[in-house]
Design a protein around this motif. Structure first.
Motif, PDB file in Angstrom:
ATOM      1  N   MET A 215      -9.424  67.864  72.138  1.00  0.00           N
ATOM      2  CA  MET A 215      -8.107  67.964  71.503  1.00  0.00           C
ATOM      3  C   MET A 215      -7.797  66.626  70.831  1.00  0.00           C
ATOM      4  N   GLN A 216      -7.479  66.700  69.544  1.00  0.00           N
ATOM      5  CA  GLN A 216      -7.105  65.505  68.797  1.00  0.00           C
ATOM      6  C   GLN A 216      -5.576  65.470  68.740  1.00  0.00           C
ATOM      7  N   ILE A 217      -5.023  64.371  69.196  1.00  0.00           N
ATOM      8  CA  ILE A 217      -3.573  64.268  69.352  1.00  0.00           C
ATOM      9  C   ILE A 217      -3.013  63.181  68.440  1.00  0.00           C
TER      10      ILE A 217
ATOM     11  N   GLY B 136      -8.137  54.603  64.200  1.00  0.00           N
ATOM     12  CA  GLY B 136      -8.320  55.552  63.096  1.00  0.00           C
ATOM     13  C   GLY B 136      -7.139  56.481  62.933  1.00  0.00           C
ATOM     14  N   ASP B 137      -7.413  57.666  62.381  1.00  0.00           N
ATOM     15  CA  ASP B 137      -6.359  58.595  61.998  1.00  0.00           C
ATOM     16  C   ASP B 137      -5.669  59.292  63.164  1.00  0.00           C
ATOM     17  N   LEU B 138      -6.376  59.515  64.252  1.00  0.00           N
ATOM     18  CA  LEU B 138      -5.726  60.182  65.374  1.00  0.00           C
ATOM     19  C   LEU B 138      -5.389  59.155  66.439  1.00  0.00           C
ATOM     20  N   ASP B 139      -4.458  59.513  67.310  1.00  0.00           N
ATOM     21  CA  ASP B 139      -4.000  58.572  68.331  1.00  0.00           C
ATOM     22  C   ASP B 139      -4.761  58.722  69.645  1.00  0.00           C
TER      23      ASP B 139
ATOM     24  N   ASP C 152       1.182  66.132  66.445  1.00  0.00           N
ATOM     25  CA  ASP C 152       0.213  67.122  65.964  1.00  0.00           C
ATOM     26  C   ASP C 152      -0.875  67.260  67.014  1.00  0.00           C
ATOM     27  N   VAL C 153      -1.366  68.469  67.174  1.00  0.00           N
ATOM     28  CA  VAL C 153      -2.480  68.746  68.088  1.00  0.00           C
ATOM     29  C   VAL C 153      -3.459  69.636  67.350  1.00  0.00           C
ATOM     30  N   SER C 154      -4.714  69.243  67.335  1.00  0.00           N
ATOM     31  CA  SER C 154      -5.749  70.137  66.829  1.00  0.00           C
ATOM     32  C   SER C 154      -6.866  70.150  67.861  1.00  0.00           C
TER      33      SER C 154
ATOM     34  N   ALA D 203       5.724  59.790  69.072  1.00  0.00           N
ATOM     35  CA  ALA D 203       6.384  58.483  69.046  1.00  0.00           C
ATOM     36  C   ALA D 203       5.353  57.432  69.453  1.00  0.00           C
ATOM     37  N   HIS D 204       5.635  56.204  69.092  1.00  0.00           N
ATOM     38  CA  HIS D 204       4.733  55.109  69.457  1.00  0.00           C
ATOM     39  C   HIS D 204       5.513  54.066  70.252  1.00  0.00           C
ATOM     40  N   ASP D 205       5.928  54.476  71.441  1.00  0.00           N
ATOM     41  CA  ASP D 205       6.651  53.553  72.306  1.00  0.00           C
ATOM     42  C   ASP D 205       6.156  53.707  73.743  1.00  0.00           C
ATOM     43  N   ALA D 206       6.545  52.774  74.570  1.00  0.00           N
ATOM     44  CA  ALA D 206       6.064  52.740  75.949  1.00  0.00           C
ATOM     45  C   ALA D 206       6.490  53.974  76.741  1.00  0.00           C
TER      46      ALA D 206
END
Length: 155
Positions: free
Chosen positions: A70-72, A103-106, A134-136, A76-79
């Motif tokens: 699963m690519q996530i 890269g592009d995914l987190d 987003d989830v793929s 949000a980008h916080d603690a």
């Protein structure tokens, strides 16, 4: 980093093959006495080099034949989001690995499930626990190589 000598690496290589190898047999393979092997193993356990000794199961034979990555993308980008995501994924036994990526995914998640319906339950549970950007998903059609062994020697 823990300094490992050649004997430690030989012991670890053998234990990665068969963690239940009797100490006498292990000593013969690496060229040490049973007690010397035991002391080295205990020292490596204490240092955290050996984290656990486990049985590796055949996923298909225990009803989990489907591997999904699963690519996530984070919502949000916080603690707080990261802590919530970490708690949620750690609590889900189907999830075998979670990796923060460049890269592009987190994040990349590796999970084992019984079938597509089981994957959908995993997905629904995850998005109910943590908001996602987003989830793929990509499903493994053929596993060509999978190993838990670390390469301790060159070659």
């Amino acid at each position: 980093m823990t300094e490992l000598d050649e004997l430690d690496r030989k012991i670890l290589t053998e234990l990665q093959r068969h963690a239940d190898t009797p100490l006498d047999a292990l000593g013969q393979v690496v060229g040490l006495s049973r007690n010397a092997c035991w002391r080295r193993i205990k020292a490596m356990e204490a240092a955290g080099v050996i984290r656990a000794r486990v049985a590796l199961l055949d996923a298909a034979k225990v009803g989990l034949p489907l591997t999904v990555f699963m690519q996530i993308r984070a919502a949000a980008h916080d603690a707080d989001w990261l802590a919530k995501f970490a708690r949620a994924t750690r609590a889900m036994p189907q999830i075998q690995g979670v990796y923060r990526m460049t890269g592009d995914l987190d994040y990349l998640i590796c999970a084992r499930v019984a079938d597509m319906a089981d994957y959908d339950r995993l997905y629904q549970t995850l998005i109910a626990r943590v908001p996602m950007g987003d989830v793929s998903a990509s499903f493994v059609m053929e596993e060509i190589k999978h190993s838990t062994k670390l390469p301790l020697f060159e070659g």
